[in-house]
Structure formats: structure tokens, C-alpha cells
Scaffold this motif. Structure first.
Motif, PDB file in Angstrom:
ATOM      1  N   SER A 132      46.257  31.383  58.011  1.00  0.00           N
ATOM      2  CA  SER A 132      47.172  32.518  58.020  1.00  0.00           C
ATOM      3  C   SER A 132      47.993  32.482  56.737  1.00  0.00           C
ATOM      4  O   SER A 132      48.611  31.465  56.416  1.00  0.00           O
ATOM      5  N   GLY A 133      47.999  33.569  55.998  1.00  0.00           N
ATOM      6  CA  GLY A 133      48.678  33.572  54.715  1.00  0.00           C
ATOM      7  C   GLY A 133      47.902  32.769  53.693  1.00  0.00           C
ATOM      8  O   GLY A 133      46.680  32.662  53.755  1.00  0.00           O
ATOM      9  N   LEU A 134      48.615  32.192  52.719  1.00  0.00           N
ATOM     10  CA  LEU A 134      48.038  31.420  51.621  1.00  0.00           C
ATOM     11  C   LEU A 134      47.194  32.286  50.685  1.00  0.00           C
ATOM     12  O   LEU A 134      46.295  31.800  50.001  1.00  0.00           O
TER      13      LEU A 134
ATOM     14  N   ASN B 247      50.631  32.266  48.147  1.00  0.00           N
ATOM     15  CA  ASN B 247      51.724  32.739  48.982  1.00  0.00           C
ATOM     16  C   ASN B 247      51.920  31.845  50.204  1.00  0.00           C
ATOM     17  O   ASN B 247      51.019  31.096  50.589  1.00  0.00           O
ATOM     18  N   PRO B 248      53.115  31.903  50.813  1.00  0.00           N
ATOM     19  CA  PRO B 248      53.370  31.065  51.989  1.00  0.00           C
ATOM     20  C   PRO B 248      52.366  31.316  53.098  1.00  0.00           C
ATOM     21  O   PRO B 248      51.821  32.419  53.247  1.00  0.00           O
ATOM     22  N   GLY B 249      52.139  30.294  53.894  1.00  0.00           N
ATOM     23  CA  GLY B 249      51.218  30.405  55.019  1.00  0.00           C
ATOM     24  C   GLY B 249      50.900  29.031  55.572  1.00  0.00           C
ATOM     25  O   GLY B 249      51.539  28.036  55.215  1.00  0.00           O
ATOM     26  N   TRP B 250      49.913  28.989  56.431  1.00  0.00           N
ATOM     27  CA  TRP B 250      49.518  27.714  57.014  1.00  0.00           C
ATOM     28  C   TRP B 250      48.039  27.731  57.339  1.00  0.00           C
ATOM     29  O   TRP B 250      47.399  28.785  57.412  1.00  0.00           O
ATOM     30  N   CYS B 251      47.482  26.543  57.515  1.00  0.00           N
ATOM     31  CA  CYS B 251      46.061  26.439  57.832  1.00  0.00           C
ATOM     32  C   CYS B 251      45.795  25.139  58.565  1.00  0.00           C
ATOM     33  O   CYS B 251      46.576  24.185  58.498  1.00  0.00           O
ATOM     34  N   ALA B 252      44.687  25.124  59.285  1.00  0.00           N
ATOM     35  CA  ALA B 252      44.166  23.874  59.822  1.00  0.00           C
ATOM     36  C   ALA B 252      43.370  23.186  58.732  1.00  0.00           C
ATOM     37  O   ALA B 252      42.902  23.824  57.785  1.00  0.00           O
ATOM     38  N   ASN B 253      43.230  21.878  58.854  1.00  0.00           N
ATOM     39  CA  ASN B 253      42.367  21.177  57.902  1.00  0.00           C
ATOM     40  C   ASN B 253      40.911  21.512  58.192  1.00  0.00           C
ATOM     41  O   ASN B 253      40.596  22.263  59.120  1.00  0.00           O
ATOM     42  N   SER B 254      39.996  20.971  57.396  1.00  0.00           N
ATOM     43  CA  SER B 254      38.600  21.394  57.465  1.00  0.00           C
ATOM     44  C   SER B 254      37.932  21.077  58.800  1.00  0.00           C
ATOM     45  O   SER B 254      36.963  21.740  59.174  1.00  0.00           O
TER      46      SER B 254
ATOM     47  N   GLY C 146      39.778  21.011  61.686  1.00  0.00           N
ATOM     48  CA  GLY C 146      40.576  21.664  62.713  1.00  0.00           C
ATOM     49  C   GLY C 146      41.474  20.754  63.523  1.00  0.00           C
ATOM     50  O   GLY C 146      41.898  21.138  64.618  1.00  0.00           O
ATOM     51  N   THR C 147      41.815  19.579  63.010  1.00  0.00           N
ATOM     52  CA  THR C 147      42.582  18.624  63.808  1.00  0.00           C
ATOM     53  C   THR C 147      44.053  18.532  63.411  1.00  0.00           C
ATOM     54  O   THR C 147      44.863  17.996  64.168  1.00  0.00           O
ATOM     55  N   CYS C 148      44.426  19.026  62.208  1.00  0.00           N
ATOM     56  CA  CYS C 148      45.806  18.958  61.732  1.00  0.00           C
ATOM     57  C   CYS C 148      46.161  20.240  61.003  1.00  0.00           C
ATOM     58  O   CYS C 148      45.282  20.981  60.551  1.00  0.00           O
ATOM     59  N   PHE C 149      47.466  20.496  60.896  1.00  0.00           N
ATOM     60  CA  PHE C 149      47.950  21.680  60.219  1.00  0.00           C
ATOM     61  C   PHE C 149      48.685  21.323  58.937  1.00  0.00           C
ATOM     62  O   PHE C 149      49.305  20.265  58.835  1.00  0.00           O
TER      63      PHE C 149
ATOM     64  N   GLY D 246      33.772  16.421  45.789  1.00  0.00           N
ATOM     65  CA  GLY D 246      33.798  16.455  44.340  1.00  0.00           C
ATOM     66  C   GLY D 246      35.171  16.734  43.752  1.00  0.00           C
ATOM     67  O   GLY D 246      35.339  16.692  42.531  1.00  0.00           O
ATOM     68  N   VAL D 247      36.154  17.018  44.593  1.00  0.00           N
ATOM     69  CA  VAL D 247      37.503  17.344  44.127  1.00  0.00           C
ATOM     70  C   VAL D 247      38.272  16.060  43.850  1.00  0.00           C
ATOM     71  O   VAL D 247      38.269  15.125  44.662  1.00  0.00           O
ATOM     72  N   VAL D 248      38.950  16.005  42.717  1.00  0.00           N
ATOM     73  CA  VAL D 248      39.813  14.866  42.393  1.00  0.00           C
ATOM     74  C   VAL D 248      41.201  15.167  42.958  1.00  0.00           C
ATOM     75  O   VAL D 248      41.902  16.059  42.484  1.00  0.00           O
ATOM     76  N   VAL D 249      41.594  14.422  43.989  1.00  0.00           N
ATOM     77  CA  VAL D 249      42.851  14.659  44.692  1.00  0.00           C
ATOM     78  C   VAL D 249      43.917  13.694  44.176  1.00  0.00           C
ATOM     79  O   VAL D 249      43.643  12.495  44.030  1.00  0.00           O
ATOM     80  N   PRO D 250      45.121  14.172  43.901  1.00  0.00           N
ATOM     81  CA  PRO D 250      46.185  13.281  43.410  1.00  0.00           C
ATOM     82  C   PRO D 250      46.468  12.142  44.382  1.00  0.00           C
ATOM     83  O   PRO D 250      46.290  12.284  45.602  1.00  0.00           O
ATOM     84  N   SER D 251      46.927  11.021  43.848  1.00  0.00           N
ATOM     85  CA  SER D 251      47.241   9.857  44.665  1.00  0.00           C
ATOM     86  C   SER D 251      48.254  10.208  45.751  1.00  0.00           C
ATOM     87  O   SER D 251      49.248  10.896  45.500  1.00  0.00           O
ATOM     88  N   GLY D 252      47.988   9.756  46.968  1.00  0.00           N
ATOM     89  CA  GLY D 252      48.875  10.001  48.093  1.00  0.00           C
ATOM     90  C   GLY D 252      48.553  11.249  48.881  1.00  0.00           C
ATOM     91  O   GLY D 252      49.092  11.462  49.975  1.00  0.00           O
ATOM     92  N   PHE D 253      47.673  12.107  48.338  1.00  0.00           N
ATOM     93  CA  PHE D 253      47.321  13.357  49.010  1.00  0.00           C
ATOM     94  C   PHE D 253      45.916  13.276  49.603  1.00  0.00           C
ATOM     95  O   PHE D 253      45.081  12.490  49.157  1.00  0.00           O
ATOM     96  N   VAL D 254      45.686  14.104  50.610  1.00  0.00           N
ATOM     97  CA  VAL D 254      44.350  14.256  51.185  1.00  0.00           C
ATOM     98  C   VAL D 254      43.956  15.721  51.078  1.00  0.00           C
ATOM     99  O   VAL D 254      44.807  16.625  51.082  1.00  0.00           O
ATOM    100  N   ASN D 255      42.673  15.959  50.980  1.00  0.00           N
ATOM    101  CA  ASN D 255      42.141  17.315  50.861  1.00  0.00           C
ATOM    102  C   ASN D 255      42.137  17.969  52.236  1.00  0.00           C
ATOM    103  O   ASN D 255      41.535  17.446  53.178  1.00  0.00           O
ATOM    104  N   TYR D 256      42.799  19.118  52.347  1.00  0.00           N
ATOM    105  CA  TYR D 256      42.923  19.771  53.645  1.00  0.00           C
ATOM    106  C   TYR D 256      41.966  20.932  53.828  1.00  0.00           C
ATOM    107  O   TYR D 256      41.268  21.004  54.825  1.00  0.00           O
ATOM    108  N   ARG D 257      41.952  21.850  52.866  1.00  0.00           N
ATOM    109  CA  ARG D 257      41.204  23.082  53.134  1.00  0.00           C
ATOM    110  C   ARG D 257      40.820  23.794  51.851  1.00  0.00           C
ATOM    111  O   ARG D 257      41.651  24.006  50.966  1.00  0.00           O
TER     112      ARG D 257
END
Length: 248
Positions: A13-15, A28-35, A37-40, A95-106
Motif C-alpha cells: 500500500s503506497g510506496l 512516497n509513504p506506505g507499507w508492505c509485507a516482505n517477500s 509475507g511474514t513481516c511488515f 543479486g542486490v547489495v544490501v547495506p550492513s544491518g539491513f535485510v531485503n524486504y520487497r
């Protein structure tokens, strides 16, 4: 946000993305589930993504490259709760390089082809989010948006649209202009080899004005269409936009 008790696959929703400048995209502001569907993840204010730097809220690696397709991935720091994003040329999560401390969500249902000749990130209008229709608002009937100029192949031949349409789009919005030289003729397009006839997109005689048609067609996985003409017909094709159809 807290984790749902039941997987919420594909919730988004949004983004919505907006172009701000040559190398800057706004989310833009919004929210999503991760890939899975277990976390927001929730974004409460506009996020600015700058392709001129690497890492959080920038390009994951390298520098912007003309002719390259880019995609937006929402990321989250599970320890601090910070939500951000990266722009990446990778079509897959791994294949995405994610910054340290972060996880890829969506991976958002959005992509673009960067081109310095078209002001980097192309000017676009987005509608029908979250499975959007992208209209290239800078598109014109000029060589800058041409993928075929007076084509005259009598057998089906490739038209490559990869310079305009990202890998996660499968529907191209195009303008076809059919003219003729010497004798009357018609022009046809098809999406794949199993179509023996294809779709007629114009007919013309030497005394007629050009026949013009705008339509949306499915492209192949390598972002191509095929065309052919009969008689003295000549076909020109221009890219006006595309539709995002890849699940994320």
C-alpha cells in the motif's frame, strides 16, 4: 510493525515512486509485507533515493549506466526499525547489495531504463499502482524514442525495446506509423513465433497519408517484438510507455 499471524503475501500500500531529478527518485509513504509475507515494513515520510551515491537510499553499487534497467528494493534494519531502499540493476533479490544491518524486504513493481540522453531516470507518469502503467511523458515521434525506422522486412524480424522497457515489464505501449513506397501494403506485429499472422497495425498506399496506431502488446522475456510488412509498406515504431506485470 509487528509480524502478522498469517502470511500476507504481496501486500503493498503506497510506496509509489516519483521522479524528482535526473538521478533522484522519490518513494512516497506506505507499507508492505516482505517477500514471503511474514513481516511488515512501514515508511512514514517521503524517501529520497539518490543514484549518485552508493548504499542506503542510493544505488547499491557502481554508477548510473545508460541503457541499464534499474529496480527499487525496500530494505529494513531489523534492530532499529529504520526503513529505506536501494536502487539496483539486479533483477533478483540475491543479486542486490544490501547495506550492513539491513535485510531485503520487497522488490517494488517498478523499474526504469536509465539513459543520459533522456535525462537519466526518464520522465514518467504512473497510474494503476501497485501494478502500474508507466507513461513516458517525454516520449515523442522522434529518433530518441524510435525502435524501428521504416522497416521493410517481408518476414518476421525482431524489434528490440530493451533500451526503454525494464526487465520486470512485459507489456509495451507503442505507436506504429505505416507508410508505403511504390505499391500498397500492410504492417504486422507479433509477440512470439507461435503467431503465424500477428496483428495488423496499419495499411497504406503511395497516395494515402500515413496510417497511425497506438496499442499495447506483450513483449518477449528479452523485451522484443517482431514485425513484417507486405507490398510497399514501411513500418516505424516508437515507445510511449509500458505496464509492470511482474509479481513482487
Amino acid at each position: 510493525m509487528t509480524s502478522p499471524t498469517t502470511p500476507m503475501l504481496l501486500i503493498l500500500s503506497g510506496l509509489e515512486p516519483d521522479k524528482f531529478s535526473t538521478n533522484t527518485l522519490l518513494i512516497n509513504p506506505g507499507w508492505c509485507a516482505n517477500s514471503n509475507g511474514t513481516c511488515f515494513a512501514q515508511l512514514t515520510s517521503v524517501l529520497t533515493l539518490d543514484m549518485t551515491h552508493n548504499g542506503l537510499n542510493g544505488l547499491d553499487v557502481g554508477s548510473p549506466a545508460s541503457g541499464t534497467g534499474y529496480f527499487v528494493y525496500i530494505i529494513k534494519n531489523e534492530s532499529t526499525g529504520e526503513v529505506g531502499a536501494v536502487i539496483s540493476a539486479s533483477i533478483i533479490y540475491s543479486g542486490v547489495v544490501v547495506p550492513s544491518g539491513f535485510v531485503n524486504y520487497r522488490k517494488l513493481r517498478f523499474g526504469f531504463v536509465y539513459n543520459a540522453a533522456r535525462d537519466g531516470i526518464p520522465d514518467f507518469h504512473l497510474s494503476a499502482w501497485p501494478m502500474p502503467i508507466i507513461r513516458l511523458t517525454g516520449a515523442e515521434t522522434t529518433s530518441a524514442y524510435s525502435v524501428l525506422n521504416s522497416g521493410q522486412s517481408f518476414s518476421f524480424s525482431d524489434i528490440n525495446l530493451a533500451g526503454f522497457i525494464p526487465d520486470n515489464a512485459r507489456m509495451a505501449y507503442i505507436q506504429c506509423i505505416t507508410s508505403s513506397v511504390g505499391t500498397a501494403g500492410s504492417a504486422y506485429l507479433r509477440s512470439f513465433g507461435g503467431q503465424n499472422t500477428g496483428v495488423i497495425v496499419g495499411s497504406s498506399t503511395p497516395l494515402d497519408v500515413q496510417d497511425r496506431l497506438c496499442l499495447t502488446m506483450r513483449v518477449t522475456s528479452d523485451i522484443k517484438l517482431q514485425y513484417k510488412v507486405t507490398g510497399g509498406a514501411r513500418l516505424s515504431v516508437y515507445v510511449l510507455g509500458y505496464e509492470m506485470t511482474e509479481p513482487s
